[in-house]
Scaffold this active site. Sequence first.
Site, PDB file in Angstrom:
ATOM      1  N   ASP A   1       9.742  13.338 -61.212  1.00  0.00           N
ATOM      2  CA  ASP A   1      10.020  12.580 -60.003  1.00  0.00           C
ATOM      3  C   ASP A   1       9.242  13.269 -58.870  1.00  0.00           C
ATOM      4  O   ASP A   1       8.801  14.406 -59.027  1.00  0.00           O
ATOM      5  CB  ASP A   1      11.520  12.586 -59.717  1.00  0.00           C
TER       6      ASP A   1
ATOM      7  N   ASP B   1      17.422   9.095 -60.455  1.00  0.00           N
ATOM      8  CA  ASP B   1      16.846   9.656 -61.680  1.00  0.00           C
ATOM      9  C   ASP B   1      17.851   9.757 -62.821  1.00  0.00           C
ATOM     10  O   ASP B   1      17.463  10.031 -63.957  1.00  0.00           O
ATOM     11  CB  ASP B   1      16.285  11.057 -61.398  1.00  0.00           C
TER      12      ASP B   1
ATOM     13  N   CYS C   1      31.442  35.630 -89.837  1.00  0.00           N
ATOM     14  CA  CYS C   1      30.309  34.951 -90.461  1.00  0.00           C
ATOM     15  C   CYS C   1      30.484  33.435 -90.339  1.00  0.00           C
ATOM     16  O   CYS C   1      31.510  32.948 -89.855  1.00  0.00           O
ATOM     17  CB  CYS C   1      30.177  35.345 -91.935  1.00  0.00           C
TER      18      CYS C   1
ATOM     19  N   ASP D   1      15.842  14.903 -59.670  1.00  0.00           N
ATOM     20  CA  ASP D   1      16.938  15.501 -58.913  1.00  0.00           C
ATOM     21  C   ASP D   1      17.838  14.493 -58.222  1.00  0.00           C
ATOM     22  O   ASP D   1      18.886  14.845 -57.722  1.00  0.00           O
ATOM     23  CB  ASP D   1      16.383  16.465 -57.859  1.00  0.00           C
TER      24      ASP D   1
ATOM     25  N   CYS E   1      33.585  31.978 -91.857  1.00  0.00           N
ATOM     26  CA  CYS E   1      34.778  32.105 -91.016  1.00  0.00           C
ATOM     27  C   CYS E   1      34.853  30.931 -90.050  1.00  0.00           C
ATOM     28  O   CYS E   1      35.909  30.322 -89.865  1.00  0.00           O
ATOM     29  CB  CYS E   1      34.746  33.418 -90.229  1.00  0.00           C
TER      30      CYS E   1
END
Length: 707
Positions: free
Chosen positions: A417, A605, A13, A601, A16
Site C-alpha cells: 500500500d 487494506d 517430546c 496499514d 507427550c
Amino acid sequence: MEKVNWKVEGMTCTNCALTVNKYLESKGMQNVKVNFIGGDVSFEVPENIATKDIAKGINGLGYHVAQEHDDDEPKRKKFLSTHIQRFWFCFVFTAPLMLHMIPGVHIHVLMNPYVQLGLTIPVFLVGMDFFGRSAIKSVWKGIPNMNVLIALGAVAAFGYSLYGTIIGRAEDFLFYETTATIITLVFLGNWMEDRSVETTQAALQKLATTQKSMANMIAYDDQHQEHIFPVESTSLKVGDLLLIKSGEQVPMDCKILWGEVQVNEAIVSGESTPVFKQMKDHLIGGSIIESGTVKTYVTAVGEDTVLSGILKMVREAQTEKPPVQQLADKISAIFVPTVVSIALITLLANYFLADQTFSTSLLRSIAVLVISCPCAMGLATPAAIAVGLGRAARNGILFKNAKSLEIFKSIRQVVFDKTGTLTTGHFNITRFAVTAAELNEENFQRIVYSLEKYSNHPIANAIARNWKTKDEIRWASIEEVKGLGMKATDKEGNHYIAGSFKTATAFTNDGSHNVYIIRNNQLLGWIDVADEIRPEAKAVISTLHARGIRTILLSGDQKDKCEKVGKELGINTIIAEQTPAQKLEKIAAFNSDGPTAMVGDGINDAPALAKATVGISLSDATQVAMQSAQVVLMNHGLKNLPMALGLGKHTYITIKENLFWAFAYNIVAIPVAALGYLNPTFGALVMGLSDVVLAINSIRLNFKKVV
C-alpha cells in the site's frame, strides 16, 4: 466458548504433546494446540465442562497444569524431582559398576553379582519411578512415548541379570551395569536436552522477565500532599499514577501526564535508538527510560499490555504446526511400536539366524531400544520455530502463526500500500480552497474537522489534528465508507461527504486534490496534503529486487501521486485508484501467479491483507488491519521486512536440516545397533546427544545472517 491458555509441565517430546492433545480432544475440547517446548497448551472449552476436571485429567497423565497461584507461592520441590538430581544420585551407584569396564581394572568385590545387584537396585527404582510410570501411562492412553523404550531396555537387562543370579549362573547373565548405565546416561541426556531446549526459548524468556519490576506509585493524602512509594508492577491497576525516572523500566503501559523523556523501546522493536516522548504520548511496558523524568498514569496491565500481547501472539504461533511437521508427527505416533517390533526381530534374528548367544542377542535388542530417538524427530520443527519466532520478536517482527514462517520461503512478489506504508503517513496540509461563496474559511475548517475526526485514515488524522476545534458539528449519523471517505447527516438533514475525487466527479474535472468536501450535492472546497516517503523504503525495495522478488504498489490514491512514489522507489508495477473490492481482486490474481505478500496499514487494506498468501501489517496500523494480517512489523518497522522474509526462509532451511539429521540418525543408528556395533551404554549417551545436536543447530538461527 471459553478460551483457555495453560502452562503444562513435564512434557518432554512430541509424543507427550500428542498424548495431551488426544486427551483434550477426547473430552470435547476444540481448537486444541499443544507445544511441548515451553509447555503452552490452548483450547476452547464447551459450556457445562469444568476446566478443573480437565486439569485433573492432564495431571493424571503424569503432567502438571501450572495454576496462576503457583507463581505466587514458591513450591518445595521433592528430592529427585529434576533430571540432574536423578543423574547424580544414579551416578554414585553406577560409577563403581563401570570401573570393571575399564581395561586393566579388576576389583574382585565388584564382580560379585550380589554387590552388583545391590548397587543396581537404587538406580533401577529411581529409573522405573520416572521412566516406568511415564511408559505405563503413555501406553494406557494409546500413545507410547520414548520412555517405553528406555523402560523396556532397562527391565530386560535387569530381569535377565536377576534371573541369572537366582539360578546361580550370574557370570553368563551379568548385565547389571548395562541397566544402571542406561538409566543414568539417559537422565544425563534428558538434562542436556532440557538445557538445550531452554536456550531455544531464551528470547521469549527475556521478554517475559521484563514483565515483573518495581514501580514508584504516586499517592495523595488528605492535605493533597504528594507521596511516592515503591510497589511491585504486578499489583498496579489501570489509572494508577506513577513517577518514572531516568534509567528505570516502564512497569506497565502508561500515558505521559507531565515531562519529556528519551525511551529505549528495543524490547518490542529491536531498535535501540532512543525515541523522544512527551505529554500525551504512550509508553510501552518493558521499555527503558534513558534520560528524563515523567509522571504517568497506567493505561493497561496484565494481559492487556503491548508486551503481554506480543508474548501471547508468539506463544500461540509456537503451538501452530506448519505443514512440514505433519510427516514427523505421523512417524512419531507410530515410532515406538515400530522400534519395539524391530528390537524383537533383532533378538530373534540374532539368536536363530545369526547363531548368536541369547545374551548377545538380548544385548543387541536392548541397544536398538536405547539408541532409537523419537524425540529428535519431534524436536526438529518446534526447536527451529521457537528460535525463529524468538529472534523475530526480539527484532520487532511478530508472527501470528508458524505457517507464515514456512510460507515466506516461497514468496515471489510483495504488494505495498502507499499511504502509511511506503510513506510516513504524517501529512501536513499544504493548501486548501473554499469554492462555496456562502462559506468562510473558519466554517469550512469546522465542517472538515467534524467529519475527519471520525476517520482512521492518516490523511483524515492529519487534517483533524491541524484544524481541531471545540465547536464541532453534532451529527445525526456518520460512517466511513471504505475506499471513498466519510459520509454524515446533521440534525437538520443536510448530507455531507469528505472523500476522494471519486466522490466529486459530478462537480469538478480537477482530480489533483486529496480531499473534496461536498454538502447536499454542492462542492464546498478541497484540501491538499503532503506526505514523505519513509527513509528506509528505497533500501527495502532494493533488497527485495536483489533477491529476485517482484514489487507492486497497489493503492487507492491518485495515479500521478502513486507513480511519483513508485518511480522514486523503483517499484516494478504501479496500480492506482483502486477500491477495497478492486484491491481484493488484484490480490487474488497475484496469488494465482505465485505466493504473494501484502504490506498495508489502513482499514482499506484489511480485506486484501486477509486474502494475500501472507498479510503483513505495521504496528501503528488500525486494529482491523492488524487482526487481518499474519505478520506485524513493530515500531514503523518496514525496515524489518527483509529480515522477516529472511527469517522465514532460514527457519524453514533449519527445519529441513533438523529433520534430515533426525531421520538419518535413526535410519543409521538402529541397524548399527541391531548388528552389534553399538552397545547399550554408548547408545544411551548418543541418544541424548542427538537431541542436543538439533537444539544447537536451531540456536544457530540466532546468529545466522538472514537479510
